[in-house]
Scaffold this motif. Structure first.
Motif, PDB file in Angstrom:
ATOM      1  N   LEU A   1      48.936 -18.922  53.879  1.00 52.90           N
ATOM      2  CA  LEU A   1      48.905 -18.529  55.435  1.00 52.90           C
ATOM      3  C   LEU A   1      50.043 -17.381  55.875  1.00 52.90           C
ATOM      4  CD1 LEU A   1      47.853 -19.602  58.077  1.00 52.90           C
ATOM      5  CD2 LEU A   1      49.644 -21.093  58.389  1.00 52.90           C
ATOM      6  N   SER A   2      51.115 -17.320  55.104  1.00 54.01           N
ATOM      7  CA  SER A   2      52.043 -16.198  55.300  1.00 54.01           C
ATOM      8  C   SER A   2      51.151 -14.938  54.943  1.00 54.01           C
ATOM      9  CB  SER A   2      53.295 -16.287  54.305  1.00 54.01           C
ATOM     10  OG  SER A   2      54.192 -17.434  54.783  1.00 54.01           O
ATOM     11  N   ARG A   3      50.682 -14.880  53.890  1.00 51.35           N
ATOM     12  CA  ARG A   3      49.913 -13.592  53.452  1.00 51.35           C
ATOM     13  C   ARG A   3      48.682 -13.269  54.728  1.00 51.35           C
ATOM     14  NH1 ARG A   3      49.477 -16.008  48.174  1.00 51.35           N
ATOM     15  NH2 ARG A   3      47.401 -16.510  48.757  1.00 51.35           N
ATOM     16  N   ALA A   4      48.114 -14.347  55.251  1.00 56.35           N
ATOM     17  CA  ALA A   4      47.049 -13.967  56.292  1.00 56.35           C
ATOM     18  C   ALA A   4      47.805 -13.691  57.741  1.00 56.35           C
ATOM     19  CB  ALA A   4      46.389 -15.430  56.400  1.00 56.35           C
ATOM     20  N   LEU A   5      48.772 -14.165  57.884  1.00 54.48           N
ATOM     21  CA  LEU A   5      49.274 -13.796  59.288  1.00 54.48           C
ATOM     22  C   LEU A   5      50.260 -12.559  59.149  1.00 54.48           C
ATOM     23  CD1 LEU A   5      50.304 -17.096  60.132  1.00 54.48           C
ATOM     24  CD2 LEU A   5      48.303 -15.989  61.100  1.00 54.48           C
ATOM     25  N   GLY A   6      50.728 -12.424  57.923  1.00 49.63           N
ATOM     26  CA  GLY A   6      51.757 -11.199  57.819  1.00 49.63           C
ATOM     27  C   GLY A   6      53.156 -11.462  57.978  1.00 49.63           C
ATOM     28  N   VAL A   7      53.501 -12.636  58.352  1.00 49.30           N
ATOM     29  CA  VAL A   7      54.548 -12.987  58.487  1.00 49.30           C
ATOM     30  C   VAL A   7      55.181 -14.303  57.779  1.00 49.30           C
ATOM     31  CG1 VAL A   7      54.547 -12.209  61.038  1.00 49.30           C
ATOM     32  CG2 VAL A   7      54.066 -14.610  60.658  1.00 49.30           C
ATOM     33  N   PRO A   8      56.622 -14.570  57.398  1.00 51.81           N
ATOM     34  CA  PRO A   8      56.965 -15.724  56.721  1.00 51.81           C
ATOM     35  C   PRO A   8      56.702 -17.065  57.417  1.00 51.81           C
ATOM     36  CG  PRO A   8      58.652 -13.915  56.857  1.00 51.81           C
ATOM     37  CD  PRO A   8      57.531 -13.498  57.887  1.00 51.81           C
ATOM     38  N   VAL A   9      56.155 -18.060  56.594  1.00 55.03           N
ATOM     39  CA  VAL A   9      55.884 -19.272  57.050  1.00 55.03           C
ATOM     40  C   VAL A   9      56.835 -20.196  56.633  1.00 55.03           C
ATOM     41  CG1 VAL A   9      54.395 -21.188  57.302  1.00 55.03           C
ATOM     42  CG2 VAL A   9      53.364 -18.938  57.718  1.00 55.03           C
ATOM     43  N   VAL A  10      57.727 -20.772  57.284  1.00 54.91           N
ATOM     44  CA  VAL A  10      58.934 -21.601  56.695  1.00 54.91           C
ATOM     45  C   VAL A  10      58.568 -22.880  57.099  1.00 54.91           C
ATOM     46  CG1 VAL A  10      61.352 -21.994  56.680  1.00 54.91           C
ATOM     47  CG2 VAL A  10      60.549 -19.761  57.035  1.00 54.91           C
ATOM     48  N   VAL A  11      58.717 -23.872  55.967  1.00 55.35           N
ATOM     49  CA  VAL A  11      58.565 -25.159  56.264  1.00 55.35           C
ATOM     50  C   VAL A  11      60.095 -25.921  56.824  1.00 55.35           C
ATOM     51  CG1 VAL A  11      57.873 -27.813  55.449  1.00 55.35           C
ATOM     52  CG2 VAL A  11      56.573 -25.409  54.639  1.00 55.35           C
ATOM     53  N   ASP A  12      60.158 -26.412  57.694  1.00 55.58           N
ATOM     54  CA  ASP A  12      61.427 -26.958  57.996  1.00 55.58           C
ATOM     55  C   ASP A  12      61.146 -28.479  58.685  1.00 55.58           C
ATOM     56  OD1 ASP A  12      63.957 -27.779  59.368  1.00 55.58           O
ATOM     57  OD2 ASP A  12      63.597 -26.631  61.135  1.00 55.58           O
TER      58      ASP A  12
END
Length: 296
Positions: free
Chosen positions: A21-32
């Protein structure tokens, strides 16, 4: 954001989804993960944040359907304070025991015989009061007329640790978190709480087959939600990207065979998720009432 500890089924899925999902959106996806109160801490936090597309909740039928029936007062509305974005799959429960600590429990019938012989002496762990792991155990106990002791823990790590240590006897765990211990031989799977056997556990009988109980399905869903009033373009973009990822052969294989999770059927729209959420609030209210489950 997740409402349960690291190592929970939601955490495992979220981390597997985050990278593509990070690659698809072009932004880091962080799990919190902000655990506590059956997911209510995370739900309340998300419900009060801006709907700007930077915060999503990895919700479950527990956080957004079961809790609505369990808690008399919630500091948020499970329907009105959230935007359903995309369903992530249906998650069943599996009845497991420790073969090391409970070698005499080789079948569901063994557990039921022991429970009937000594009321309140046989215990089952859960990931918290009102969690699906609690309601699954309560449903089995009610259906089989068993007087078992419920021992709630704050999330997956404590519950599985108690089982492996012999502090509790049985755990009606979600498959996403149970598959690893099952395949490693740490636990023995006695029954799946579904109407049909699971592709990932073809040799494990259903609760109907193993326990002689009426057909039962305690499956819950995972899904992504956002604060209320998230703009439609953001909802649709996230829905599209997540659906593309989880529908790839590789990801579907991981869900079905590794996690024993049933992927959502296409087209899996936000509106379909909204309808599922509304229907489940009513469905789980009936289950909670029938099981007698309560929250401290």
């Amino acid at each position: 954001m997740g409402g349960f500890p690291n190592g929970a089924g939601t955490d495992i899925y979220a981390r597997r989804l985050a990278e593509p999902l990070s690659r698809a959106l072009g932004v880091p996806v962080v799990v919190d993960n902000r655990s506590g109160a059956g997911g209510n801490i995370a739900s309340e936090y998300v419900s009060k944040q801006a709907a700007d597309g930077y915060l999503f909740m990895f919700g479950t039928a527990g956080t957004h359907a079961i809790n609505a029936a369990l808690y008399r007062r919630l500091p948020f509305n499970v329907i009105n304070d959230f935007t359903p974005v995309v369903l992530l799959g249906d998650v069943p429960n599996v009845m497991i025991v420790s073969p090391e600590k409970r070698p005499n429990f080789r079948t569901c019938q063994d557990v039921m015989t022991a429970a009937r012989a000594r009321p309140q002496a046989i215990s089952y762990a859960s990931t918290g009061n009102g969690a699906s792991t609690h309601l699954a155990g309560a449903q089995v106990a009610v259906a089989a007329h068993l007087d078992m002791l419920h021992v709630p823990y704050r999330g997956q790590p404590g519950a599985i640790a108690s089982l492996l240590a012999g502090d509790t006897d049985v755990f009606f765990n979600q498959t996403g978190a149970a598959m690893g211990p099952i395949r490693q031989g740490q636990v023995r799977a006695l029954a799946v709480l579904t109407r049909e056997r699971l592709a990932a556990l073809p040799d494990v009988p259903t609760v109907s087959e193993a326990c002689g109980l009426p057909p039962m399905d305690t499956s819950t869903w995972y899904g992504l939600l956002a604060p209320a009033h998230l703009p439609a373009p953001i909802v649709n973009r996230m829905n599209t990207e997540v659906n593309r990822i989880i529908s790839t052969p590789e990801f579907r294989e991981w869900l079905i065979q590794n996690q024993a999770i049933t992927p959502p059927a296409a087209p899996n729209t936000p509106e379909q998720f909204r309808q599922t959420l509304a229907a489940d609030v009513a469905r789980w209210a009936d289950v909670v009432r029938a099981s007698g489950a309560t929250v401290d």
